[in-house]
Design a protein around this motif. Sequence first.
Motif, mmCIF file in Angstrom:
data_model
loop_
_atom_site.group_PDB
_atom_site.id
_atom_site.type_symbol
_atom_site.label_atom_id
_atom_site.label_comp_id
_atom_site.label_asym_id
_atom_site.label_seq_id
_atom_site.Cartn_x
_atom_site.Cartn_y
_atom_site.Cartn_z
ATOM 1 N N SER A 24 39.791 45.245 29.077
ATOM 2 C CA SER A 24 38.810 44.198 29.328
ATOM 3 C C SER A 24 38.580 44.039 30.831
ATOM 4 O O SER A 24 39.528 43.939 31.609
ATOM 5 N N LEU A 25 37.327 44.011 31.221
ATOM 6 C CA LEU A 25 36.985 43.917 32.640
ATOM 7 C C LEU A 25 37.413 42.586 33.239
ATOM 8 O O LEU A 25 37.876 42.530 34.378
ATOM 9 N N LEU A 26 37.303 41.513 32.486
ATOM 10 C CA LEU A 26 37.712 40.201 32.982
ATOM 11 C C LEU A 26 39.220 40.154 33.242
ATOM 12 O O LEU A 26 39.673 39.605 34.241
ATOM 13 N N ARG A 27 40.000 40.753 32.360
ATOM 14 C CA ARG A 27 41.448 40.788 32.561
ATOM 15 C C ARG A 27 41.827 41.648 33.766
ATOM 16 O O ARG A 27 42.789 41.342 34.468
ATOM 17 N N ILE A 28 41.096 42.694 34.014
ATOM 18 C CA ILE A 28 41.364 43.535 35.185
ATOM 19 C C ILE A 28 41.120 42.740 36.470
ATOM 20 O O ILE A 28 41.913 42.800 37.414
ATOM 21 N N ILE A 29 40.045 41.972 36.503
ATOM 22 C CA ILE A 29 39.735 41.160 37.680
ATOM 23 C C ILE A 29 40.803 40.089 37.883
ATOM 24 O O ILE A 29 41.278 39.865 39.004
ATOM 25 N N LEU A 30 41.208 39.427 36.806
ATOM 26 C CA LEU A 30 42.254 38.411 36.920
ATOM 27 C C LEU A 30 43.595 39.031 37.323
ATOM 28 O O LEU A 30 44.371 38.415 38.058
ATOM 29 N N GLY A 31 43.869 40.244 36.860
ATOM 30 C CA GLY A 31 45.103 40.930 37.243
ATOM 31 C C GLY A 31 45.155 41.255 38.722
ATOM 32 O O GLY A 31 46.198 41.077 39.369
ATOM 33 N N THR A 32 44.041 41.705 39.278
ATOM 34 C CA THR A 32 44.025 41.972 40.723
ATOM 35 C C THR A 32 44.182 40.683 41.527
ATOM 36 O O THR A 32 44.820 40.677 42.574
ATOM 37 N N SER A 33 43.620 39.596 41.018
ATOM 38 C CA SER A 33 43.777 38.316 41.704
ATOM 39 C C SER A 33 45.229 37.834 41.659
ATOM 40 O O SER A 33 45.755 37.328 42.661
ATOM 41 N N ILE A 34 45.898 38.004 40.546
ATOM 42 C CA ILE A 34 47.301 37.593 40.428
ATOM 43 C C ILE A 34 48.190 38.458 41.303
ATOM 44 O O ILE A 34 49.127 37.956 41.948
ATOM 45 N N ASN A 80 40.284 36.886 49.182
ATOM 46 C CA ASN A 80 40.547 37.083 47.761
ATOM 47 C C ASN A 80 39.586 36.264 46.912
ATOM 48 O O ASN A 80 39.081 36.746 45.895
ATOM 49 N N PHE A 81 39.322 35.032 47.304
ATOM 50 C CA PHE A 81 38.375 34.194 46.570
ATOM 51 C C PHE A 81 36.976 34.802 46.571
ATOM 52 O O PHE A 81 36.304 34.845 45.538
ATOM 53 N N ALA A 82 36.542 35.300 47.721
ATOM 54 C CA ALA A 82 35.202 35.885 47.815
ATOM 55 C C ALA A 82 35.079 37.159 46.988
ATOM 56 O O ALA A 82 34.095 37.345 46.267
ATOM 57 N N THR A 83 36.070 38.042 47.071
ATOM 58 C CA THR A 83 35.985 39.287 46.306
ATOM 59 C C THR A 83 36.103 39.028 44.809
ATOM 60 O O THR A 83 35.422 39.677 44.013
ATOM 61 N N THR A 84 36.932 38.059 44.415
ATOM 62 C CA THR A 84 37.024 37.726 42.993
ATOM 63 C C THR A 84 35.706 37.164 42.488
ATOM 64 O O THR A 84 35.263 37.493 41.387
ATOM 65 N N ALA A 85 35.056 36.328 43.289
ATOM 66 C CA ALA A 85 33.760 35.777 42.893
ATOM 67 C C ALA A 85 32.716 36.880 42.743
ATOM 68 O O ALA A 85 31.940 36.890 41.777
ATOM 69 N N ILE A 86 32.706 37.831 43.672
ATOM 70 C CA ILE A 86 31.750 38.938 43.586
ATOM 71 C C ILE A 86 32.025 39.790 42.349
ATOM 72 O O ILE A 86 31.100 40.169 41.620
ATOM 73 N N PHE A 87 33.301 40.093 42.098
ATOM 74 C CA PHE A 87 33.644 40.893 40.920
ATOM 75 C C PHE A 87 33.298 40.175 39.624
ATOM 76 O O PHE A 87 32.854 40.797 38.653
ATOM 77 N N LEU A 88 33.486 38.853 39.583
ATOM 78 C CA LEU A 88 33.129 38.104 38.383
ATOM 79 C C LEU A 88 31.621 38.111 38.145
ATOM 80 O O LEU A 88 31.160 38.227 37.008
ATOM 81 N N VAL A 89 30.840 38.007 39.215
ATOM 82 C CA VAL A 89 29.386 38.064 39.074
ATOM 83 C C VAL A 89 28.951 39.450 38.612
ATOM 84 O O VAL A 89 28.093 39.593 37.726
ATOM 85 N N LEU A 90 29.563 40.501 39.177
ATOM 86 C CA LEU A 90 29.222 41.860 38.748
ATOM 87 C C LEU A 90 29.630 42.122 37.299
ATOM 88 O O LEU A 90 28.896 42.785 36.557
#
Length: 112
Positions: A24-34, A80-90
């Motif tokens: 899941s793409l959302l889980r991958i993004i959350l994993g990189t944030s953690i 980290n906040f900015a890149t996570t926001a960009i990845f979530l939008v993408l």
Amino acid sequence: MESLMSILIGVFFAIGTYLILTKSLLRIILGTSIISHGVHLLIITMGGVKAGGPPLLGLGSTSFTDALPQALILTAIVINFATTAIFLVLSYRSYKVLGTDDTAQMRGNEDE
């Protein structure tokens, strides 16, 4: 205190690695944030966890924490906040276009 921080850092890295290995793409993004939060704790721990107050209120030979790791962490949290926001939008845009957030289905048919 450092041993407790080390255990917490290990837990963050384990959870982040588990989430990155899913499809899941959302889980991958959350994993990189953690994992990045684990790195933040690692840098704070390497900077030294010391007891003491701010330099203006210190008396005598009290030890103070180093301000450089704290400044680096503050900058890293903003990045980290900015890149996570960009990845979530993408990922939201790719979900709207492709209709799925599964990375295996996003690749489509590789034979073509």
